[in-house]
Design a protein around this motif. Structure first.
Motif, PDB file in Angstrom:
ATOM      1  N   SER A  29       0.828  -1.208   0.000  1.00 45.71           N
ATOM      2  CA  SER A  29       0.000   0.000   0.000  1.00 45.71           C
ATOM      3  C   SER A  29       0.865   1.262   0.000  1.00 45.71           C
ATOM      4  O   SER A  29       0.506   2.277  -0.614  1.00 45.71           O
ATOM      5  N   ASP A  30       2.018   1.180   0.663  1.00 44.31           N
ATOM      6  CA  ASP A  30       2.937   2.321   0.670  1.00 44.31           C
ATOM      7  C   ASP A  30       3.532   2.555  -0.716  1.00 44.31           C
ATOM      8  O   ASP A  30       3.681   3.692  -1.159  1.00 44.31           O
ATOM      9  N   LEU A  31       3.880   1.452  -1.393  1.00 51.97           N
ATOM     10  CA  LEU A  31       4.446   1.566  -2.738  1.00 51.97           C
ATOM     11  C   LEU A  31       3.429   2.168  -3.705  1.00 51.97           C
ATOM     12  O   LEU A  31       3.784   2.985  -4.569  1.00 51.97           O
ATOM     13  N   LEU A  32       2.169   1.783  -3.546  1.00 50.27           N
ATOM     14  CA  LEU A  32       1.114   2.376  -4.379  1.00 50.27           C
ATOM     15  C   LEU A  32       0.994   3.871  -4.113  1.00 50.27           C
ATOM     16  O   LEU A  32       0.782   4.664  -5.040  1.00 50.27           O
ATOM     17  N   MET A  33       1.145   4.252  -2.847  1.00 60.09           N
ATOM     18  CA  MET A  33       1.095   5.671  -2.504  1.00 60.09           C
ATOM     19  C   MET A  33       2.257   6.416  -3.154  1.00 60.09           C
ATOM     20  O   MET A  33       2.075   7.522  -3.686  1.00 60.09           O
ATOM     21  N   LEU A  34       3.446   5.830  -3.137  1.00 61.49           N
ATOM     22  CA  LEU A  34       4.612   6.476  -3.742  1.00 61.49           C
ATOM     23  C   LEU A  34       4.404   6.684  -5.234  1.00 61.49           C
ATOM     24  O   LEU A  34       4.707   7.754  -5.780  1.00 61.49           O
ATOM     25  N   VAL A  35       3.878   5.652  -5.909  1.00 58.99           N
ATOM     26  CA  VAL A  35       3.621   5.756  -7.344  1.00 58.99           C
ATOM     27  C   VAL A  35       2.557   6.808  -7.624  1.00 58.99           C
ATOM     28  O   VAL A  35       2.668   7.595  -8.575  1.00 58.99           O
ATOM     29  N   ALA A  36       1.517   6.836  -6.781  1.00 64.13           N
ATOM     30  CA  ALA A  36       0.437   7.819  -6.961  1.00 64.13           C
ATOM     31  C   ALA A  36       0.951   9.241  -6.799  1.00 64.13           C
ATOM     32  O   ALA A  36       0.611  10.132  -7.589  1.00 64.13           O
ATOM     33  N   VAL A  37       1.781   9.483  -5.787  1.00 63.43           N
ATOM     34  CA  VAL A  37       2.325  10.830  -5.571  1.00 63.43           C
ATOM     35  C   VAL A  37       3.221  11.227  -6.732  1.00 63.43           C
ATOM     36  O   VAL A  37       3.166  12.372  -7.213  1.00 63.43           O
ATOM     37  N   TRP A  38       4.048  10.307  -7.207  1.00 60.87           N
ATOM     38  CA  TRP A  38       4.926  10.603  -8.350  1.00 60.87           C
ATOM     39  C   TRP A  38       4.105  10.955  -9.595  1.00 60.87           C
ATOM     40  O   TRP A  38       4.365  11.965 -10.255  1.00 60.87           O
ATOM     41  N   SER A  39       3.102  10.131  -9.907  1.00 59.60           N
ATOM     42  CA  SER A  39       2.322  10.364 -11.128  1.00 59.60           C
ATOM     43  C   SER A  39       1.474  11.630 -11.037  1.00 59.60           C
ATOM     44  O   SER A  39       1.443  12.431 -11.983  1.00 59.60           O
ATOM     45  N   LEU A  40       0.805  11.842  -9.914  1.00 59.52           N
ATOM     46  CA  LEU A  40      -0.040  13.025  -9.761  1.00 59.52           C
ATOM     47  C   LEU A  40       0.792  14.310  -9.735  1.00 59.52           C
ATOM     48  O   LEU A  40       0.402  15.330 -10.324  1.00 59.52           O
ATOM     49  N   SER A  41       1.944  14.270  -9.060  1.00 58.14           N
ATOM     50  CA  SER A  41       2.824  15.443  -9.025  1.00 58.14           C
ATOM     51  C   SER A  41       3.360  15.767 -10.412  1.00 58.14           C
ATOM     52  O   SER A  41       3.454  16.932 -10.802  1.00 58.14           O
ATOM     53  N   SER A  42       3.696  14.731 -11.164  1.00 60.18           N
ATOM     54  CA  SER A  42       4.180  14.929 -12.531  1.00 60.18           C
ATOM     55  C   SER A  42       3.114  15.555 -13.406  1.00 60.18           C
ATOM     56  O   SER A  42       3.392  16.467 -14.206  1.00 60.18           O
ATOM     57  N   MET A  43       1.866  15.086 -13.260  1.00 57.64           N
ATOM     58  CA  MET A  43       0.757  15.630 -14.041  1.00 57.64           C
ATOM     59  C   MET A  43       0.501  17.096 -13.688  1.00 57.64           C
ATOM     60  O   MET A  43       0.253  17.924 -14.563  1.00 57.64           O
ATOM     61  N   PRO A  70       0.805  17.310 -27.073  1.00 53.66           N
ATOM     62  CA  PRO A  70      -0.257  16.558 -26.413  1.00 53.66           C
ATOM     63  C   PRO A  70       0.063  15.066 -26.371  1.00 53.66           C
ATOM     64  O   PRO A  70       0.705  14.525 -27.269  1.00 53.66           O
ATOM     65  N   GLY A  71      -0.395  14.412 -25.321  1.00 52.55           N
ATOM     66  CA  GLY A  71      -0.174  12.979 -25.192  1.00 52.55           C
ATOM     67  C   GLY A  71       0.215  12.579 -23.789  1.00 52.55           C
ATOM     68  O   GLY A  71       0.283  13.405 -22.878  1.00 52.55           O
ATOM     69  N   VAL A  72       0.475  11.283 -23.639  1.00 55.28           N
ATOM     70  CA  VAL A  72       0.908  10.719 -22.358  1.00 55.28           C
ATOM     71  C   VAL A  72       2.253  10.042 -22.586  1.00 55.28           C
ATOM     72  O   VAL A  72       2.378   9.163 -23.437  1.00 55.28           O
ATOM     73  N   ARG A  73       3.258  10.454 -21.830  1.00 59.67           N
ATOM     74  CA  ARG A  73       4.591   9.894 -22.035  1.00 59.67           C
ATOM     75  C   ARG A  73       5.453  10.113 -20.800  1.00 59.67           C
ATOM     76  O   ARG A  73       5.137  10.930 -19.939  1.00 59.67           O
ATOM     77  N   LEU A  74       6.540   9.369 -20.722  1.00 55.75           N
ATOM     78  CA  LEU A  74       7.550   9.586 -19.697  1.00 55.75           C
ATOM     79  C   LEU A  74       8.633  10.479 -20.282  1.00 55.75           C
ATOM     80  O   LEU A  74       9.148  10.214 -21.367  1.00 55.75           O
ATOM     81  N   ALA A  75       8.982  11.543 -19.588  1.00 56.37           N
ATOM     82  CA  ALA A  75       9.976  12.497 -20.075  1.00 56.37           C
ATOM     83  C   ALA A  75      11.216  12.415 -19.191  1.00 56.37           C
ATOM     84  O   ALA A  75      11.215  12.952 -18.085  1.00 56.37           O
ATOM     85  N   ALA A  76      12.231  11.759 -19.664  1.00 56.95           N
ATOM     86  CA  ALA A  76      13.459  11.623 -18.884  1.00 56.95           C
ATOM     87  C   ALA A  76      14.303  12.881 -19.007  1.00 56.95           C
ATOM     88  O   ALA A  76      14.683  13.284 -20.107  1.00 56.95           O
ATOM     89  N   GLU A  77      14.550  13.524 -17.892  1.00 51.91           N
ATOM     90  CA  GLU A  77      15.438  14.680 -17.848  1.00 51.91           C
ATOM     91  C   GLU A  77      16.858  14.215 -17.532  1.00 51.91           C
ATOM     92  O   GLU A  77      17.096  13.066 -17.175  1.00 51.91           O
ATOM     93  N   LEU A  92      12.377  11.841  -8.663  1.00 57.51           N
ATOM     94  CA  LEU A  92      11.759  11.265  -9.865  1.00 57.51           C
ATOM     95  C   LEU A  92      10.770  12.245 -10.503  1.00 57.51           C
ATOM     96  O   LEU A  92      10.661  12.295 -11.728  1.00 57.51           O
ATOM     97  N   VAL A  93      10.055  13.003  -9.684  1.00 52.54           N
ATOM     98  CA  VAL A  93       9.116  13.994 -10.228  1.00 52.54           C
ATOM     99  C   VAL A  93       9.859  15.018 -11.074  1.00 52.54           C
ATOM    100  O   VAL A  93       9.386  15.420 -12.148  1.00 52.54           O
ATOM    101  N   ASN A  94      11.027  15.439 -10.622  1.00 52.70           N
ATOM    102  CA  ASN A  94      11.804  16.449 -11.347  1.00 52.70           C
ATOM    103  C   ASN A  94      12.617  15.864 -12.490  1.00 52.70           C
ATOM    104  O   ASN A  94      12.899  16.570 -13.472  1.00 52.70           O
ATOM    105  N   SER A  95      13.012  14.597 -12.383  1.00 59.75           N
ATOM    106  CA  SER A  95      13.943  14.032 -13.356  1.00 59.75           C
ATOM    107  C   SER A  95      13.329  13.006 -14.299  1.00 59.75           C
ATOM    108  O   SER A  95      13.863  12.762 -15.378  1.00 59.75           O
ATOM    109  N   PHE A  96      12.221  12.394 -13.904  1.00 55.85           N
ATOM    110  CA  PHE A  96      11.609  11.347 -14.740  1.00 55.85           C
ATOM    111  C   PHE A  96      10.087  11.435 -14.614  1.00 55.85           C
ATOM    112  O   PHE A  96       9.424  10.516 -14.132  1.00 55.85           O
ATOM    113  N   PRO A  97       9.499  12.578 -15.023  1.00 57.50           N
ATOM    114  CA  PRO A  97       8.072  12.809 -14.799  1.00 57.50           C
ATOM    115  C   PRO A  97       7.173  12.095 -15.799  1.00 57.50           C
ATOM    116  O   PRO A  97       7.573  11.790 -16.927  1.00 57.50           O
ATOM    117  N   LEU A  98       5.939  11.853 -15.358  1.00 58.48           N
ATOM    118  CA  LEU A  98       4.881  11.375 -16.243  1.00 58.48           C
ATOM    119  C   LEU A  98       4.173  12.606 -16.801  1.00 58.48           C
ATOM    120  O   LEU A  98       3.539  13.351 -16.057  1.00 58.48           O
TER     121      LEU A  98
END
Length: 254
Positions: A89-103, A120-127, A217-223
């Motif tokens: 459940s903690d790992l799901l929370m981490l993924v949720a925070v990363w994805s929502l923060s990136s969005m 426009p679109g959905v992608r991972l942007a590696a900085e 990850l939010v700053n360097s590998f965002p969704l």
């Protein structure tokens, strides 16, 4: 005199809030498309100057005053884990925070014009990964917990004031963006405050190192989630920010 209620007031509270938020989004979108959304450059620079002072105060209190106060109160042992073993459940929370923060970040950069040609679109942007970026986000998380330790025992200050303070500091370097997109004055602090609340919840639940990792990850590998319609991007911003606030509130109440 009998008070008559409107049809909107008869709607359930959660639906009423959503309807008002939707009306606000449509109004702001229409206003922006009309080309009227501008701010005086001097006003924008003044806001940025105030935010810079607030940023230095946040850093000073987070890195120095908060930890000194904690040392004299109960020693330097932190009241939160440095690194814990997360459950599923903690790992799901981490993924949720990363994805929502990136969005939140992606839609804000697209709406504000910081991203000149949003795709426009959905992608991972590696900085570009850098030690400087890692050091910066680690410093911010340590500052956040320093403020938390400074006000620990007073929930509204340790959590809500902490998050709002952190959010406002992010206006320090964006005078030009505020001038061309006044909505940035509210959206940037609101979005970063939501992230700050969720990040605080991560630290208290699974440890500081996990919060630093998610922040990095939010700053360097965002969704990146961007739509071609402006109104949809506003709705994505509202959804992702509300999700971060929800995650923070639920976990901080435990």
């Amino acid at each position: 005199m009998k008070h008559e209620t409107t049809d909107l007031q008869k709607v359930p509270k959660n639906q009423y809030i959503f309807m008002r938020a939707s009306q606000f989004v449509l109004y702001v979108t229409k206003y922006e498309l009309a080309g009227k959304a501008t701010m005086d450059q001097g006003v924008a620079e003044s806001i940025a100057a105030v935010a810079t002072v607030v940023l230095w105060l946040y850093s000073l209190n987070g890195l120095l005053v908060g930890w000194i106060a904690k040392y004299y109160r109960d020693g330097l042992k932190p009241s939160f884990p440095l690194v814990g073993k997360p459950k599923w459940s903690d790992l799901l929370m981490l993924v949720a925070v990363w994805s929502l923060s990136s969005m939140t970040l992606a839609t804000l950069t697209a709406l504000s014009g910081e991203l000149k040609t949003p795709v426009p679109g959905v992608r991972l942007a590696a900085e570009e990964l850098s030690a400087q970026m890692l050091f910066g986000v680690a410093l911010e998380e340590i500052e956040r917990m320093g403020i938390y330790e400074l006000f620990r025992g007073t929930f509204w200050a340790a959590v809500w004031l902490n998050s709002a303070w952190f959010g406002f500091t992010h206006l320090a370097s964006y005078a030009d963006l505020m001038a061309q997109f006044p909505g940035f004055v509210l959206m940037m602090p609101f979005g970063t405050a939501a992230f700050g609340l969720a990040s605080l919840a991560i630290t208290l639940r699974v440890g500081l190192f996990w919060a630093i990792g998610v922040h990095f990850l939010v700053n360097s590998f965002p969704l990146v989630v961007i739509h071609e319609l402006i109104v949809v991007n506003y709705l994505i911003f509202i959804f992702s920010t509300a999700g971060l606030f929800t995650i923070g509130i639920i976990n901080l109440r435990r």
